[in-house]
Design a protein around this motif. Structure first.
Motif, PDB file in Angstrom:
ATOM      1  N   ILE A 161       2.716  19.324   6.330  1.00  0.00           N
ATOM      2  CA  ILE A 161       3.205  18.834   5.044  1.00  0.00           C
ATOM      3  C   ILE A 161       2.757  17.377   4.930  1.00  0.00           C
ATOM      4  O   ILE A 161       3.035  16.562   5.813  1.00  0.00           O
ATOM      5  CB  ILE A 161       4.748  18.938   4.960  1.00  0.00           C
ATOM      6  CG1 ILE A 161       5.202  20.386   5.140  1.00  0.00           C
ATOM      7  CG2 ILE A 161       5.245  18.347   3.633  1.00  0.00           C
ATOM      8  CD1 ILE A 161       4.623  21.385   4.179  1.00  0.00           C
ATOM      9  N   ILE A 162       2.041  17.062   3.839  1.00  0.00           N
ATOM     10  CA  ILE A 162       1.529  15.696   3.661  1.00  0.00           C
ATOM     11  C   ILE A 162       2.085  15.020   2.409  1.00  0.00           C
ATOM     12  O   ILE A 162       1.668  13.915   2.060  1.00  0.00           O
ATOM     13  CB  ILE A 162      -0.018  15.666   3.655  1.00  0.00           C
ATOM     14  CG1 ILE A 162      -0.592  16.524   2.526  1.00  0.00           C
ATOM     15  CG2 ILE A 162      -0.552  16.109   5.016  1.00  0.00           C
ATOM     16  CD1 ILE A 162      -2.102  16.351   2.332  1.00  0.00           C
ATOM     17  N   GLY A 163       3.044  15.676   1.755  1.00  0.00           N
ATOM     18  CA  GLY A 163       3.660  15.055   0.592  1.00  0.00           C
ATOM     19  C   GLY A 163       4.581  16.016  -0.116  1.00  0.00           C
ATOM     20  O   GLY A 163       4.661  17.197   0.233  1.00  0.00           O
ATOM     21  N   GLY A 164       5.265  15.474  -1.120  1.00  0.00           N
ATOM     22  CA  GLY A 164       6.173  16.309  -1.893  1.00  0.00           C
ATOM     23  C   GLY A 164       6.744  15.573  -3.079  1.00  0.00           C
ATOM     24  O   GLY A 164       6.622  14.348  -3.200  1.00  0.00           O
ATOM     25  N   ALA A 165       7.380  16.336  -3.975  1.00  0.00           N
ATOM     26  CA  ALA A 165       8.072  15.783  -5.147  1.00  0.00           C
ATOM     27  C   ALA A 165       8.960  16.860  -5.739  1.00  0.00           C
ATOM     28  O   ALA A 165       8.705  18.057  -5.570  1.00  0.00           O
ATOM     29  CB  ALA A 165       7.068  15.292  -6.191  1.00  0.00           C
ATOM     30  N   GLY A 166      10.003  16.416  -6.448  1.00  0.00           N
ATOM     31  CA  GLY A 166      10.935  17.372  -7.031  1.00  0.00           C
ATOM     32  C   GLY A 166      11.438  16.974  -8.404  1.00  0.00           C
ATOM     33  O   GLY A 166      11.239  15.843  -8.862  1.00  0.00           O
ATOM     34  N   ILE A 167      12.097  17.936  -9.024  1.00  0.00           N
ATOM     35  CA  ILE A 167      12.701  17.788 -10.350  1.00  0.00           C
ATOM     36  C   ILE A 167      14.142  18.262 -10.257  1.00  0.00           C
ATOM     37  O   ILE A 167      14.417  19.286  -9.628  1.00  0.00           O
ATOM     38  CB  ILE A 167      11.945  18.651 -11.392  1.00  0.00           C
ATOM     39  CG1 ILE A 167      10.576  18.074 -11.684  1.00  0.00           C
ATOM     40  CG2 ILE A 167      12.735  18.840 -12.668  1.00  0.00           C
ATOM     41  CD1 ILE A 167      10.585  16.796 -12.487  1.00  0.00           C
ATOM     42  N   CYS A 168      15.029  17.526 -10.925  1.00  0.00           N
ATOM     43  CA  CYS A 168      16.437  17.907 -10.924  1.00  0.00           C
ATOM     44  C   CYS A 168      17.143  17.175 -12.061  1.00  0.00           C
ATOM     45  O   CYS A 168      16.691  16.113 -12.496  1.00  0.00           O
ATOM     46  CB  CYS A 168      16.986  17.552  -9.556  1.00  0.00           C
ATOM     47  SG  CYS A 168      18.659  17.109  -9.396  1.00  0.00           S
ATOM     48  N   GLN A 169      18.234  17.736 -12.544  1.00  0.00           N
ATOM     49  CA  GLN A 169      19.044  17.083 -13.588  1.00  0.00           C
ATOM     50  C   GLN A 169      19.385  15.665 -13.124  1.00  0.00           C
ATOM     51  O   GLN A 169      19.734  15.460 -11.960  1.00  0.00           O
ATOM     52  CB  GLN A 169      20.336  17.877 -13.814  1.00  0.00           C
ATOM     53  CG  GLN A 169      21.348  17.210 -14.745  1.00  0.00           C
ATOM     54  CD  GLN A 169      20.934  17.219 -16.201  1.00  0.00           C
ATOM     55  OE1 GLN A 169      20.403  18.201 -16.684  1.00  0.00           O
ATOM     56  NE2 GLN A 169      21.170  16.127 -16.900  1.00  0.00           N
ATOM     57  N   LEU A 170      19.265  14.691 -14.027  1.00  0.00           N
ATOM     58  CA  LEU A 170      19.614  13.303 -13.708  1.00  0.00           C
ATOM     59  C   LEU A 170      21.107  13.212 -13.398  1.00  0.00           C
ATOM     60  O   LEU A 170      21.937  13.628 -14.209  1.00  0.00           O
ATOM     61  CB  LEU A 170      19.233  12.381 -14.867  1.00  0.00           C
ATOM     62  CG  LEU A 170      19.576  10.903 -14.716  1.00  0.00           C
ATOM     63  CD1 LEU A 170      18.916  10.295 -13.479  1.00  0.00           C
ATOM     64  CD2 LEU A 170      19.171  10.141 -15.963  1.00  0.00           C
ATOM     65  N   ASP A 171      21.429  12.691 -12.213  1.00  0.00           N
ATOM     66  CA  ASP A 171      22.819  12.578 -11.777  1.00  0.00           C
ATOM     67  C   ASP A 171      23.623  11.649 -12.671  1.00  0.00           C
ATOM     68  O   ASP A 171      23.137  10.590 -13.086  1.00  0.00           O
ATOM     69  CB  ASP A 171      22.886  12.017 -10.341  1.00  0.00           C
ATOM     70  CG  ASP A 171      22.563  13.062  -9.299  1.00  0.00           C
ATOM     71  OD1 ASP A 171      22.637  14.267  -9.608  1.00  0.00           O
ATOM     72  OD2 ASP A 171      22.221  12.669  -8.167  1.00  0.00           O
ATOM     73  N   ASN A 172      24.865  12.050 -12.912  1.00  0.00           N
ATOM     74  CA  ASN A 172      25.828  11.219 -13.627  1.00  0.00           C
ATOM     75  C   ASN A 172      25.310  10.781 -14.996  1.00  0.00           C
ATOM     76  O   ASN A 172      25.473   9.630 -15.389  1.00  0.00           O
ATOM     77  CB  ASN A 172      26.229  10.002 -12.778  1.00  0.00           C
ATOM     78  CG  ASN A 172      26.742  10.426 -11.423  1.00  0.00           C
ATOM     79  OD1 ASN A 172      27.696  11.202 -11.337  1.00  0.00           O
ATOM     80  ND2 ASN A 172      26.105   9.962 -10.364  1.00  0.00           N
ATOM     81  N   PHE A 173      24.692  11.724 -15.700  1.00  0.00           N
ATOM     82  CA  PHE A 173      24.170  11.428 -17.032  1.00  0.00           C
ATOM     83  C   PHE A 173      24.410  12.643 -17.909  1.00  0.00           C
ATOM     84  O   PHE A 173      24.094  13.769 -17.522  1.00  0.00           O
ATOM     85  CB  PHE A 173      22.672  11.112 -16.969  1.00  0.00           C
ATOM     86  CG  PHE A 173      22.103  10.693 -18.294  1.00  0.00           C
ATOM     87  CD1 PHE A 173      22.251   9.394 -18.740  1.00  0.00           C
ATOM     88  CD2 PHE A 173      21.433  11.614 -19.098  1.00  0.00           C
ATOM     89  CE1 PHE A 173      21.737   9.003 -19.964  1.00  0.00           C
ATOM     90  CE2 PHE A 173      20.915  11.229 -20.324  1.00  0.00           C
ATOM     91  CZ  PHE A 173      21.070   9.923 -20.759  1.00  0.00           C
ATOM     92  N   ASP A 174      24.974  12.397 -19.083  1.00  0.00           N
ATOM     93  CA  ASP A 174      25.262  13.471 -20.012  1.00  0.00           C
ATOM     94  C   ASP A 174      24.105  13.585 -20.993  1.00  0.00           C
ATOM     95  O   ASP A 174      24.020  12.826 -21.949  1.00  0.00           O
ATOM     96  CB  ASP A 174      26.581  13.184 -20.742  1.00  0.00           C
ATOM     97  CG  ASP A 174      27.023  14.362 -21.584  1.00  0.00           C
ATOM     98  OD1 ASP A 174      26.569  15.489 -21.318  1.00  0.00           O
ATOM     99  OD2 ASP A 174      27.819  14.143 -22.512  1.00  0.00           O
ATOM    100  N   GLY A 175      23.200  14.465 -20.736  1.00  0.00           N
ATOM    101  CA  GLY A 175      22.038  14.642 -21.591  1.00  0.00           C
ATOM    102  C   GLY A 175      21.030  15.538 -20.911  1.00  0.00           C
ATOM    103  O   GLY A 175      21.137  15.826 -19.715  1.00  0.00           O
ATOM    104  N   ASN A 176      20.036  15.964 -21.672  1.00  0.00           N
ATOM    105  CA  ASN A 176      19.051  16.926 -21.174  1.00  0.00           C
ATOM    106  C   ASN A 176      17.850  16.202 -20.567  1.00  0.00           C
ATOM    107  O   ASN A 176      16.721  16.355 -21.013  1.00  0.00           O
ATOM    108  CB  ASN A 176      18.641  17.864 -22.311  1.00  0.00           C
ATOM    109  CG  ASN A 176      17.956  19.103 -21.798  1.00  0.00           C
ATOM    110  OD1 ASN A 176      18.033  19.422 -20.618  1.00  0.00           O
ATOM    111  ND2 ASN A 176      17.279  19.797 -22.685  1.00  0.00           N
ATOM    112  N   ILE A 177      18.137  15.387 -19.551  1.00  0.00           N
ATOM    113  CA  ILE A 177      17.104  14.579 -18.904  1.00  0.00           C
ATOM    114  C   ILE A 177      17.074  14.917 -17.412  1.00  0.00           C
ATOM    115  O   ILE A 177      18.117  14.963 -16.756  1.00  0.00           O
ATOM    116  CB  ILE A 177      17.366  13.074 -19.110  1.00  0.00           C
ATOM    117  CG1 ILE A 177      17.303  12.740 -20.604  1.00  0.00           C
ATOM    118  CG2 ILE A 177      16.365  12.231 -18.325  1.00  0.00           C
ATOM    119  CD1 ILE A 177      17.569  11.288 -20.935  1.00  0.00           C
TER     120      ILE A 177
END
Length: 161
Positions: free
Chosen positions: A65-81
């Motif tokens: 494994i030489i790298g990585g990245a992820g996506i997830c709902q923004l913590d503690n934020f009310d919105g679709n980000i």
């Protein structure tokens, strides 16, 4: 990028991706407190991204494994980000166009999940990372959004999806 594959993380990748992230943060002299270095999830990345609307991808080359990245709902934020999280590449992954491919993979997944915007936090001296973010359409924000716990990261960016 010939022998590199970008794929969803598996449980067996946990130790390797944690080591990559910690070594990159150490290389750049990033504070260990208030950054991803101190995140409890770092040693259990697979488990941390199994919930709905979460995804983490790794780059594998020659069974490493030489790298990585992820996506997830923004913590503690009310919105679709969502938040682009833990995007780090070992030195051998840099300068090969892998970051651009990983960014596309993550943003495509964010759109698939139905997010409207993508947020990220970084450090001012991570120049190559910031160049990739600008090239990908991210713009600077004046202040942070949500509460990621990464108070040592003082560059905040967002992108319309």
């Amino acid at each position: 990028m010939n022998d590199c594959i970008i794929r969803p993380i598996t449980q067996k990748d946990n130790a390797q991706i944690a080591q990559v992230i910690r070594s990159v943060l150490t290389e750049f002299g990033v504070p260990k407190v208030g950054t991803a270095y101190a995140d409890k999830s770092l040693d259990c990345m697979f488990e941390s991204y199994t919930q709905e609307k979460k995804a983490y991808f790794v780059i594998e080359e020659n069974n490493q494994i030489i790298g990585g990245a992820g996506i997830c709902q923004l913590d503690n934020f009310d919105g679709n980000i969502c938040e682009l999280q833990k995007m780090y590449f070992a030195p051998e992954a840099r300068g090969r166009g892998i970051g651009t491919k990983m960014m596309k993979t993550c943003l495509d997944k964010a759109r698939e999940f139905g997010f409207e915007k993508c947020y990220l936090e970084t450090m001012p001296y991570m120049d190559d990372a910031r160049k990739l973010y600008y090239k990908s359409g991210f713009v600077n924000l004046e202040k942070p959004m949500g509460d990621t716990g990464h108070y040592s990261c003082n560059v905040w960016m967002i992108k319309e999806l």
